[in-house]
Design a protein around this motif. Structure first.
Motif, PDB file in Angstrom:
ATOM      1  N   TRP A  70       0.829  -1.214   0.000  1.00 28.59           N
ATOM      2  CA  TRP A  70       0.000   0.000   0.000  1.00 28.59           C
ATOM      3  C   TRP A  70       0.863   1.265   0.000  1.00 28.59           C
ATOM      4  O   TRP A  70       0.618   2.199  -0.769  1.00 28.59           O
ATOM      5  CB  TRP A  70      -0.922  -0.066   1.234  1.00 28.59           C
ATOM      6  N   LYS A 113     -12.417   0.173  -6.228  1.00 22.30           N
ATOM      7  CA  LYS A 113     -11.712  -0.363  -7.394  1.00 22.30           C
ATOM      8  C   LYS A 113     -12.411  -1.615  -7.958  1.00 22.30           C
ATOM      9  O   LYS A 113     -12.589  -1.744  -9.156  1.00 22.30           O
ATOM     10  CB  LYS A 113     -10.268  -0.697  -7.000  1.00 22.30           C
ATOM     11  N   TYR A 114     -12.791  -2.528  -7.054  1.00 22.68           N
ATOM     12  CA  TYR A 114     -13.306  -3.826  -7.524  1.00 22.68           C
ATOM     13  C   TYR A 114     -14.837  -3.932  -7.541  1.00 22.68           C
ATOM     14  O   TYR A 114     -15.375  -4.937  -8.018  1.00 22.68           O
ATOM     15  CB  TYR A 114     -12.714  -4.950  -6.672  1.00 22.68           C
TER      16      TYR A 114
HETATM   17  P1  NDP Z   1      -1.535  -5.470   1.589  1.00 20.00           P
HETATM   18  O1  NDP Z   1      -0.232  -6.081   1.216  1.00 20.00           O
HETATM   19  O2  NDP Z   1      -2.519  -6.329   2.266  1.00 20.00           O
HETATM   20  O3  NDP Z   1      -2.110  -4.881   0.249  1.00 20.00           O
HETATM   21  C1  NDP Z   1      -3.452  -4.522   0.074  1.00 20.00           C
HETATM   22  C2  NDP Z   1      -3.749  -4.587  -1.414  1.00 20.00           C
HETATM   23  O4  NDP Z   1      -3.687  -5.939  -1.873  1.00 20.00           O
HETATM   24  C3  NDP Z   1      -5.141  -4.129  -1.781  1.00 20.00           C
HETATM   25  O5  NDP Z   1      -5.218  -2.731  -1.885  1.00 20.00           O
HETATM   26  C4  NDP Z   1      -5.321  -4.806  -3.120  1.00 20.00           C
HETATM   27  O6  NDP Z   1      -4.526  -4.062  -4.056  1.00 20.00           O
HETATM   28  C5  NDP Z   1      -4.653  -6.141  -2.902  1.00 20.00           C
HETATM   29  N1  NDP Z   1      -5.543  -7.187  -2.421  1.00 20.00           N
HETATM   30  C6  NDP Z   1      -6.348  -7.179  -1.338  1.00 20.00           C
HETATM   31  N2  NDP Z   1      -6.985  -8.344  -1.200  1.00 20.00           N
HETATM   32  C7  NDP Z   1      -6.588  -9.130  -2.226  1.00 20.00           C
HETATM   33  C8  NDP Z   1      -6.896 -10.456  -2.637  1.00 20.00           C
HETATM   34  N3  NDP Z   1      -7.744 -11.223  -1.943  1.00 20.00           N
HETATM   35  N4  NDP Z   1      -6.299 -10.939  -3.736  1.00 20.00           N
HETATM   36  C9  NDP Z   1      -5.432 -10.178  -4.453  1.00 20.00           C
HETATM   37  N5  NDP Z   1      -5.099  -8.913  -4.123  1.00 20.00           N
HETATM   38  C10 NDP Z   1      -5.660  -8.399  -3.017  1.00 20.00           C
HETATM   39  O7  NDP Z   1      -1.401  -4.198   2.505  1.00 20.00           O
HETATM   40  P2  NDP Z   1      -0.206  -3.327   2.995  1.00 20.00           P
HETATM   41  O8  NDP Z   1       0.568  -2.819   1.857  1.00 20.00           O
HETATM   42  O9  NDP Z   1      -0.833  -2.350   3.940  1.00 20.00           O
HETATM   43  O10 NDP Z   1       0.697  -4.322   3.878  1.00 20.00           O
HETATM   44  C11 NDP Z   1       1.771  -5.117   3.406  1.00 20.00           C
HETATM   45  C12 NDP Z   1       2.500  -5.695   4.609  1.00 20.00           C
HETATM   46  O11 NDP Z   1       3.209  -4.663   5.291  1.00 20.00           O
HETATM   47  C13 NDP Z   1       1.547  -6.327   5.617  1.00 20.00           C
HETATM   48  O12 NDP Z   1       2.045  -7.567   6.039  1.00 20.00           O
HETATM   49  C14 NDP Z   1       1.550  -5.359   6.751  1.00 20.00           C
HETATM   50  O13 NDP Z   1       1.346  -6.037   7.970  1.00 20.00           O
HETATM   51  C15 NDP Z   1       2.927  -4.724   6.653  1.00 20.00           C
HETATM   52  N6  NDP Z   1       2.961  -3.389   7.254  1.00 20.00           N
HETATM   53  C16 NDP Z   1       3.766  -3.170   8.329  1.00 20.00           C
HETATM   54  C17 NDP Z   1       3.807  -1.946   8.946  1.00 20.00           C
HETATM   55  C18 NDP Z   1       4.692  -1.728  10.110  1.00 20.00           C
HETATM   56  O14 NDP Z   1       4.778  -0.598  10.578  1.00 20.00           O
HETATM   57  N7  NDP Z   1       5.328  -2.777  10.609  1.00 20.00           N
HETATM   58  C19 NDP Z   1       3.016  -0.817   8.438  1.00 20.00           C
HETATM   59  C20 NDP Z   1       2.212  -1.156   7.320  1.00 20.00           C
HETATM   60  C21 NDP Z   1       2.195  -2.385   6.737  1.00 20.00           C
HETATM   61  P3  NDP Z   1      -4.619  -4.215  -5.669  1.00 20.00           P
HETATM   62  O15 NDP Z   1      -5.177  -2.941  -6.140  1.00 20.00           O
HETATM   63  O16 NDP Z   1      -3.164  -4.394  -6.095  1.00 20.00           O
HETATM   64  O17 NDP Z   1      -5.424  -5.404  -6.003  1.00 20.00           O
END
Ligand code: NDP
Length: 369
Positions: A202, A348-349
């Motif tokens: 994200w 989006k979806y």
């Molecule tokens: P995600 O990696 O969960 O990405 C979310 C995106 O994935 C959605 O916007 C969508 O994007 C896509 N998506 C959602 N559901 C599905 C599905 N079922 N199938 C396919 N695509 C899907 O979120 P983050 O980027 O927030 O987090 C990534 C990692 O980073 C996580 O493990 C989180 O815990 C970690 N993190 C850690 C932090 C910290 O401070 N330690 C802070 C923030 C995050 P699309 O438009 O591409 O489909």
């Protein structure tokens, strides 16, 4: 620590500024020169893609080697980062403010550009500085968003190691210190080992670069996520064997869920037909994965991350809430982020997202939330 030391530390010394610039300068040069897998980022609104060179692990190893040599030759103290903790934090904070203002100014200037780097200026100065106006700002060829998150994650490890060196000097290394350092160190190393997965997160694909991200990456992550180590310097915790085993289990389960879920999504985005848990993936609307961890809850990766965060704090026992700052903060952040992501995905979806929510009703923790 005395109050006057804390207040004095708020004004950064020149040496802390030099350390900060040496560190960021090294990362910029290493990131540009060292070899690494080049990963295409998400497709931008204008159909173009950025490319990210994932050489964070190599940059980290080289810096560790260079610092190791410096420490061996008595040119640097292994506790320098911990000794200058508050000064370094204030130097980094001031730097974050300057960078955010510069990003705002440059963003306003490039407002009329009709490219993917186009700025989103609302006219509200505080809002625009806080959330940022450009999605992918670059400086001398460096992608700043990717760069700052790398600097923050690596900085977290260096602060931990420096605090560990202080614990060794003080002779108070015990199983609690080892577990907390080990779990956190493994998490950070794993991040760099899988750095390419960051390119589809994200922060990289959706968040603009403003004070929120710059401060979050450069100040908040390294300086506050390392609280457990600081706390263990002053507080001795004796863990029972059962507590040690339970703590290891929380880490292992958290790691499997966190890494497994992020990996499954990353692989799915590259090849929607790749098997998940040995079977052909179940997909809704041809776009969203319903198999594996993504069929357990809609953000199982957040659950894994929260368990990992808990495993860094559990070695501190239950006598104080202070070392639990990171898991508590992460819980709030990820619930907020999950809500924002949900909103983005439903826009989006559309009906595909509604169908996904019907198939997978739990947001993060099945049967609870
Ligand atoms: P995600 O990696 O969960 O990405 C979310 C995106 O994935 C959605 O916007 C969508 O994007 C896509 N998506 C959602 N559901 C599905 C599905 N079922 N199938 C396919 N695509 C899907 O979120 P983050 O980027 O927030 O987090 C990534 C990692 O980073 C996580 O493990 C989180 O815990 C970690 N993190 C850690 C932090 C910290 O401070 N330690 C802070 C923030 C995050 P699309 O438009 O591409 O489909």
């Amino acid at each position: 620590m005395k109050m006057e030391d804390i207040l004095g530390g708020l004004i950064p010394s020149w040496s802390s500024v030099v350390i900060l610039f040496f560190y960021l300068g090294y990362l910029a040069i290493a990131g540009s020169l060292l070899p690494g897998k080049v990963i295409p980022g998400a497709v931008l609104s204008d159909g173009t893609r950025l490319h990210y060179r994932c050489n964070g692990l190599l940059s980290l190893i080289m810096l560790l080697v260079l610092l190791g040599i410096g420490v061996n030759m008595k040119m640097i103290s292994p506790t320098v980062v911990a000794d200058k903790g508050i000064e370094l934090m204030s130097a980094t904070f001031i730097f974050s403010v300057i960078v955010s203002l510069a990003l705002y100014a440059v963003g306003c200037k490039s407002r009329k550009q009709s490219s993917s780097l186009k700025a989103h200026v609302t006219g509200n100065f505080i809002h625009d500085c806080w959330f940022g106006v450009q999605l992918n700002p670059h400086f001398i060829g460096v992608d700043l968003k990717f760069f700052f998150v790398r600097a923050g994650m690596m900085g977290w490890l260096f602060i931990n190691l420096s605090v560990l060196a202080k614990s060794i000097q003080a002779g108070n290394v015990n199983i609690s210190v080892i577990l907390s350092q080990l779990f956190c160190g493994l998490y950070i190393l794993d991040y760099f080992f899988h750095e390419e997965f960051m390119t589809s997160t994200w922060d990289i694909i959706a968040e603009r670069l403003g004070f929120m991200l710059v401060f979050g990456d450069l100040v908040f992550i390294p300086f506050t996520f390392s609280i457990q180590g600081w706390w263990l310097l002053k507080n001795e915790v004796i863990l029972s064997k059962v507590a040690v085993i339970a703590n290891c289990l929380v880490f292992l389960v958290g790691y499997c869920v966190f890494r497994g879920a992020n990996k499954q999504k990353h692989i799915f985005k590259k090849n929607p037909k790749a098997p998940i848990w040995g079977k052909a993936p179940k997909v809704v609307g041809g776009k969203l994965l319903v198999s594996g961890y993504w069929g357990v809850s809609r953000h199982c990766n957040y659950l894994g991350d929260l368990l990992l965060a808990l495993s860094f704090s559990l070695p501190c026992g239950a006598s104080s809430p202070i070392p639990y700052f990171y898991p508590i903060y992460l819980l709030i952040l990820l619930i907020w982020r999950e809500r924002r992501d949900e909103e983005r995905c439903s826009q989006k979806y559309k009906e595909v997202w509604v169908e996904y929510c019907k198939l997978v009703p739990w947001r993060i923790l099945p049967y609870v939330y």
